[in-house]
Enzyme design. Structure first.
Site, PDB file in Angstrom:
ATOM      1  N   LYS A   1       0.879  -1.165   0.000  1.00 49.53           N
ATOM      2  CA  LYS A   1       0.000   0.000   0.000  1.00 49.53           C
ATOM      3  C   LYS A   1       0.912   1.209   0.000  1.00 49.53           C
ATOM      4  O   LYS A   1       1.551   1.529   1.007  1.00 49.53           O
ATOM      5  CB  LYS A   1      -0.899  -0.009   1.241  1.00 49.53           C
ATOM      6  CG  LYS A   1      -1.853   1.159   1.266  1.00 49.53           C
ATOM      7  CD  LYS A   1      -2.520   1.328   2.603  1.00 49.53           C
ATOM      8  CE  LYS A   1      -3.242   2.664   2.615  1.00 49.53           C
ATOM      9  NZ  LYS A   1      -3.553   3.117   3.954  1.00 49.53           N
TER      10      LYS A   1
ATOM     11  N   THR B   1      -9.319   3.475  10.918  1.00 50.23           N
ATOM     12  CA  THR B   1      -9.829   4.211  12.073  1.00 50.23           C
ATOM     13  C   THR B   1     -11.322   4.013  12.310  1.00 50.23           C
ATOM     14  O   THR B   1     -11.757   3.914  13.459  1.00 50.23           O
ATOM     15  CB  THR B   1      -9.528   5.713  11.900  1.00 50.23           C
ATOM     16  OG1 THR B   1      -8.135   5.853  11.621  1.00 50.23           O
ATOM     17  CG2 THR B   1      -9.846   6.498  13.156  1.00 50.23           C
TER      18      THR B   1
END
Lengths: 68, 259
Positions: B98, B208
């Site tokens: 990523k 998150t």
């Protein structure tokens, strides 16, 4: 005589001729999912036994941590 | 309904929800959240080991079951990001990366110039590059041309929970590239993930929204359902939007109530 190096940002004095393998053993770091860079260059696992640390070397030892 | 797999660099995945490993209240909660999310790909950061080294996050992730996705979070130049990917590969984390090249500390918006350079280099070196980018269709196309395995436009700033701020750009990105489009960052709650999928995105990546929820495990399950629901709704083909009503019941056959 000892050799001054930096490991993960911390100064350290080690025996002359210490290899990466020796350093990882000294620091009791697991090999699995761990990688090492010396002076910004990634060291291959197969070279751990032969790469010897020199005065002023900057060693980074990393592994996966929590992230997103 | 039959659905195709999410294909990244030749690897096939059934789950379209990619989750992270940061900011969980405990490692046990993280493990349960991964399970509840039904995820197959899990992102990790690459950081200095503590000296002495304590327990590893991988004590809580079954690496036979999950595909690890190391990120380059915290890298501000292409050079740093590239070196981090090499470290990750040497650590045995695989070829899937990523890729983040951050351009600004406050917004964590990507530096797309550095991102493009790093994508090009890493793709040449055999990495399966998943670049975190902004919601710019032109940049998405350039990343694809540079060899990216997918493009991952942000929905909103990382960790902001603001949702998909520019669905129209995401839609244009979907029309601009042939590689998978995965919304990365900004998702706050289940409906945000559903919206991304309803737009036609191939997946959603989040950390998150799950890790920071009061009940992370329940939120992980909510996200799993939202991604699946959004995907199904997209595949099912929604109705067009109209300003005025269209009766659902027939107008003929009404009884005559006039006196």
């Amino acid at each position: 005589m000892s050799v001054k190096i930096t490991v993960n940002g911390k100064p350290m004095e080690v025996e002359p001729g210490l290899t990466i393998e020796g350093l990882l053993t000294l620091l009791n770091v697991k090999r699995e999912y761990t990688a090492v860079a010396v002076n910004r260059e990634v060291t291959r696992k197969t070279d751990y036994g032969t790469v010897r640390l020199s005065e002023g070397d900057k060693v980074e030892i990393v592994r996966p941590m929590g992230g997103g | 309904m039959y659905d195709t797999s999410l294909v990244l660099g030749g690897k096939e995945f059934t789950s379209r929800l990619i989750v992270g490993t940061g900011k969980y209240a405990s490692m046990e909660t993280m493990r349960e959240a991964h399970e509840a999310a039904g995820a197959e790909i899990i992102t990790v950061a690459v950081r200095r080991v503590g000296l002495p080294s304590g327990e590893s996050i991988l004590d809580y992730i079954d690496t036979k079951r999950y595909t690890l996705l190391p990120n380059t979070a915290g890298c501000y130049t292409a050079d740093e990001a590239i070196r981090t990917c090499y470290l990750a590969r040497e650590a045995g984390l695989g070829d899937l990366v990523k890729l983040e090249v951050i351009g600004d500390q406050r917004t964590l918006f990507p530096d797309v110039m550095g991102l493009l350079e790093a994508t090009s280099t890493l793709a040449r070196e055999g990495f399966i590059v998943m670049p975190y980018t902004n919601d710019d269709p032109v940049m998405a196309r350039k990343l694809q041309d540079a060899g990216a395995a997918c493009v991952m436009p942000l929905g909103a700033p990382i960790g902001s929970g603001l949702g998909i701020r520019n669905p129209y750009n995401i839609k244009i990105i979907l029309e601009s590239v042939t590689v998978p489009v995965i919304v990365d960052a900004g998702v706050g709650t289940a409906s945000d993930a559903a919206i991304a999928m309803e737009l036609g995105c191939d997946g959603v990546l989040m950390n998150t929204a799950i890790a920071g929820a009061q009940d992370a495990v329940s939120m992980a399950r909510a996200m799993k359902l939202a991604v699946e629901a959004g995907r199904l709704a997209y595949k099912a083909g929604r109705i067009g939007k109209k300003l005025y009503a269209t009766a659902s019941s027939p107008l003929e056959g009404l009884p005559d109530w006039t006196s």
